[in-house]
Design a protein around this motif. Structure first.
Motif, PDB file in Angstrom:
ATOM      1  N   LYS A  13      33.800   2.677 -26.313  1.00  0.00           N
ATOM      2  CA  LYS A  13      32.865   2.355 -25.240  1.00  0.00           C
ATOM      3  C   LYS A  13      33.197   0.978 -24.678  1.00  0.00           C
ATOM      4  N   ILE A  50      24.946   5.617 -28.605  1.00  0.00           N
ATOM      5  CA  ILE A  50      25.746   6.778 -28.207  1.00  0.00           C
ATOM      6  C   ILE A  50      25.248   8.013 -28.943  1.00  0.00           C
ATOM      7  N   ALA A  57      29.387   7.822 -24.339  1.00  0.00           N
ATOM      8  CA  ALA A  57      30.625   7.239 -24.853  1.00  0.00           C
ATOM      9  C   ALA A  57      31.709   7.390 -23.794  1.00  0.00           C
ATOM     10  N   ASP A  58      32.758   6.559 -23.882  1.00  0.00           N
ATOM     11  CA  ASP A  58      33.907   6.763 -23.019  1.00  0.00           C
ATOM     12  C   ASP A  58      34.602   8.043 -23.489  1.00  0.00           C
TER      13      ASP A  58
END
Lengths: 501, 328
Positions: A13, A50, A57-58
């Motif tokens: 993230k 998250i 989240a990425d």
């Protein structure tokens, strides 16, 4: 081998250029208490946000629950998968009843009508399972913090949560309440729940955790099973370096002159008239259970609350302490235990926060600010207290807990105080900053200040104090010096066990 | 505080253009409105019209500066319009007495500051909520204003200070000069004095302010005194423009326009965050809107509706824009 209940891997993230998480793994089994440790800013909260769906989240990482890959895109996903999070700041409506809070957002209903009887019934069943001492009809506003936590846990149980995340749940609890909470957590574990327990307190982690994972700077460092847990290993994992002398007691005490003496000080309500003396160059700890009256006494000395009777003498001369302004002028400063609520100006810059007590003294004619002087002061404070911040113009709200605490301490130090009263100076502060704060307390004492530290962490009291005053039920019940200072002795006085022996 | 700090602003701009946009606040909205009105109507951008806009903004701007101080501490002053009316009545009544006429302006300012101190004393001393105290004052002082003129309009066709309302200095109306001076002084107080920091501190965290040794009560009394004083100044300006004052009608709902300007300017309604430049932009947006809509021939009824919606929309836009950034 069965699948773990929760398995997060490669979670990343970024917030703009800041990488909060750089590929974190976390595996939690059903029926385990899994401690999550790390300094403030290590990424624990981000990871949990998250998990709870508060932030996405990425792309790249994966989350599996019971072996199945899932995507959590919002809080409702997370709730559906049986994840419940209890934050440090409890999210309850104090004006509603326990049953209403437990059912909030999922009220039982018949058509458009709320089915109160069923809500109460469901809630009562859960409360009984938890062994709570209050009823579904109780207003949450009338409950203690510990009881409110129980309401949050009840809420988690009411949605059949399988994974319960608790973020520093004991911060505001007394030791008796903590014991009760721990028993409850163990009960939930034995019923097959997975508990992720975030804490800064080593002692709690030893006592409670089956396993412990450590994060540092947004990275996963490792996981230790219960049998391998020890302070050295954990500290090394958290800070990435050895912390040999964690507590500092370099200064030598005993020879200093008496600076402050209070006699018969009372608020007329909870506190019995108290007497105490503080000497220059000495660190005195004020120990006792939460609710024993430590903060109340400190606030009287600091002028934060008005005393009903009693006298405070500074260097033998009586000083009036009706307001904080008078106390500060006399050289007595107070570090509040509630750093965000009563200490910092979170929207203001570090510079303004550090300078606020000395602005008027520095100003031209007491009115127009000397900004250059303020910049010098803050630069010096950032250097000497090693405050980690992007710049002195950054808002204090953007700093981690440890750095916020240092900013608050820096503000007090600018007034060159003779007496410092520090109320829980290391609460919610990461290990690195803790060690810095201990060093600072030691340095202040060595320079001749009289320091009174209120602390609920016994190892801390034993580690830094020259003298310990123990409070019990509104009065100073005992005093320990030198080799008498042990955790056992303090607990004995605080809980009145000594009189029974 | 963040956006009023040039160091922070420069740094923010360097890091991220979005942050730079945020630091500009509502200025882009103002510019956009001006461009749009200029395109719709050629007369809007003429120098004469722009001076009229500035003149129309001036009284609201003076009130909004006072309101900025109050809102920065987390309070509100709903009584400004009524205080303005009472002060204007005082000024005109005194100006009609040949022996005292030159005391007209001091009398108006004293009436304004006096009511302000009263508000402040009730809020700081008796610890009543600002909304309630000033809501009561809104009604009560309106009554006082009517009483002062025996509920009639007071005229003075030979008003000695009428030049303030109608004259120019080098082509710039005195009203505008006064308003901009108030903006400049307010900026100085907020940015360069100890008191200014205390005002932000109290709005940001009143408990922490008290523990830091700030005498919160005194600062609050000062803040309401300033807002009363500026309402008094607004009374002088309004009476100078009209040669008359009516205790019932003058200044009705002015406090709401002032609040709108402050909020449009990005000042947080709970206190602690905001700047006087934001208020300047906010007051100009309101004046540009009124003027532009009139010039564009929009019916009066629709002007109200459009103005209201734009105020809500602009603040919503601001919220949306700042969401990802600093806490508000």
């Amino acid at each position: 081998m069965a699948e773990p209940l929760l398995s997060m891997s490669g979670i990343r993230k970024s917030f703009g250029p800041v990488k909060a998480l750089r590929g974190v793994d976390l595996t939690v089994w059903a029926g385990e208490i899994h401690a999550l440790m790390g300094e403030n800013g290590a990424g624990k909260s981000t990871l949990m946000k998250i998990l709870s769906g508060a932030i996405p989240a990425d792309p790249g990482g994966s989350i599996r629950i019971g072996g199945t890959a899932v995507s959590i895109t919002g809080p409702s996903d997370s709730r559906r998968m049986g994840i419940a999070v209890i934050y440090q700041e409890l999210a309850l409506a104090p004006n509603l009843t326990v049953a209403e809070n437990v059912a909030l957002g999922r009220e039982a209903r018949r058509g458009a009508i709320i089915d109160r009887a069923r809500m109460r019934g469901d809630c009562a069943a859960i409360l009984e399972r938890l062994g709570a001492g209050f009823t579904p009809e109780t207003k949450v506003g009338s409950l203690s913090i510990a009881e409110r936590q129980m309401v949050e846990i009840a809420r988690a149980l009411s949605v059949n949560a399988r994974i319960l995340v608790m973020d520093e749940p004991t911060t505001a609890l007394s030791s008796r309440e903590t014991d009760r909470l721990f028993a409850l957590i163990r009960q939930l574990r034995d019923e097959g729940m997975a508990i992720i327990y975030i804490s800064h307190r080593m002692a709690e982690v030893y006592e409670l955790a089956d396993r412990c994972s450590v994060l540092r700077d947004g990275s996963y460092v490792g996981t230790l099973p219960r049998s391998d847990l020890n302070a050295e290993a954990l500290v090394r994992m958290m800070v990435g370096r050895e912390l040999s002398d964690f507590y500092e007691k370099q200064h030598r005490s005993g020879g200093g002159a008496e600076v402050l003496r209070i006699s018969g000080l009372t608020d007329g309500r909870k506190l019995r008239p108290a007497d105490l003396a503080l000497r220059a160059g000495e660190v005195t700890a004020l120990a006792g259970l939460v609710g024993a009256g430590r903060t109340e006494l400190a606030r009287l000395i600091a002028g934060a609350d008005r005393a009903a009777a009693g006298e405070v003498r500074l260097d033998g001369r009586p000083v009036p302490l009706r307001t904080p302004a008078e106390a500060i002028r006399a050289g007595i400063v107070y570090l509040t235990e509630d750093r965000k609520g009563q200490g910092l100006f979170l929207d203001m810059s570090i510079e303004d926060n550090v300078n606020i007590n000395v602005l008027a003294a520095d100003a031209v004619g007491g009115t127009v600010r000397r900004k250059r002087r303020a910049r010098e002061r803050v630069a010096e404070a950032i250097r000497s207290l090693s405050i980690r911040a992007p710049s002195a113009a950054a808002t204090t709200g953007s700093l981690s807990g440890g750095n916020q605490q240092k900013v608050l301490l820096a503000r007090l130090l600018e007034t060159r105080p003779r007496v410092l009263i520090l109320d829980e100076p290391t609460r919610g502060v990461d290990i690195g900053a803790k060690s810095d704060i201990y060093k600072l307390i030691d340095r202040l004492a060595a320079a001749g200040a009289a320091v009174l530290v209120i602390s609920s962490e016994l190892p801390e009291v034993v580690g830094i104090a020259d003298r310990v005053l123990v409070m019990r039920e509104g009065e100073i019940a005992g005093e320990l010096t030198g080799a008498e200072i042990t955790q056992e002795a303090i607990v004995a006085i605080a809980t009145a066990a000594a009189s029974a022996v | 505080m963040q956006t009023s700090n040039p160091q922070a602003r420069a740094e923010a701009a360097r890091r991220n253009p979005r942050a730079a946009l945020r630091a500009l606040g509502m200025l882009p909205v103002l510019v956009l409105l001006c461009v749009a009105f200029a395109l719709v109507n050629g007369r809007f951008a003429s120098p004469q019209n722009l001076i009229i806009v500035a003149q129309q903004a001036s009284i609201n701007l003076v009130l909004a500066c006072g309101m900025t101080f109050v809102i920065l501490t987390g309070g509100i002053d709903l009584s400004m319009g009524s205080i303005l009316a009472a002060a204007a009545m005082a000024a005109l009544i005194v100006s009609l007495d040949p022996n005292l006429m030159y005391l007209a302006i001091p009398a108006a300012l004293a009436v304004g500051a006096g009511f302000g101190v009263l508000n402040g004393a009730l809020i700081a001393g008796v610890r009543l909520p600002p909304f309630i105290v000033t809501l009561g004052a809104l009604t009560a002082i309106r009554g006082v204003a009517r009483l002062m003129g025996r509920d009639t309009t007071v005229f003075n066709s030979d008003l000695w200070y009428a030049i303030i309302g109608n004259g120019n200095f080098l082509g710039v109306p005195w009203l505008v000069i006064i308003a901009l001076s108030v903006v400049g002084l307010s900026w100085f107080v907020l940015r360069w004095t100890v008191l200014g920091v205390y005002i932000y501190a109290i709005g940001g965290n009143p408990d922490a302010a008290r523990l830091s040794g700030i005498r919160v009560g005194l600062v609050l009394i000062f803040v309401y005194a300033i807002s009363g004083l500026l309402a008094g100044l607004g009374g002088v300006m309004a009476s100078a423009r009209l040669f008359a004052a009516n205790g019932l009608q003058l200044g009705q709902a002015y406090e709401l326009d002032a609040v709108a300007a402050v909020i449009l300017g990005g000042t947080s309604f709970v206190g602690g965050i905001g700047s006087i430049w934001g208020t300047l932009v906010g007051a100009l947006i309101i004046a540009v809107l009124s003027n532009g809509l009139i010039l564009s021939g929009v019916p009066d009824v629709w002007q109200y509706i459009i103005k209201g919606l734009i105020i809500i929309g602009a603040v919503a836009l601001d919220r949306f824009r700042t969401e990802s950034g600093a806490r508000t």
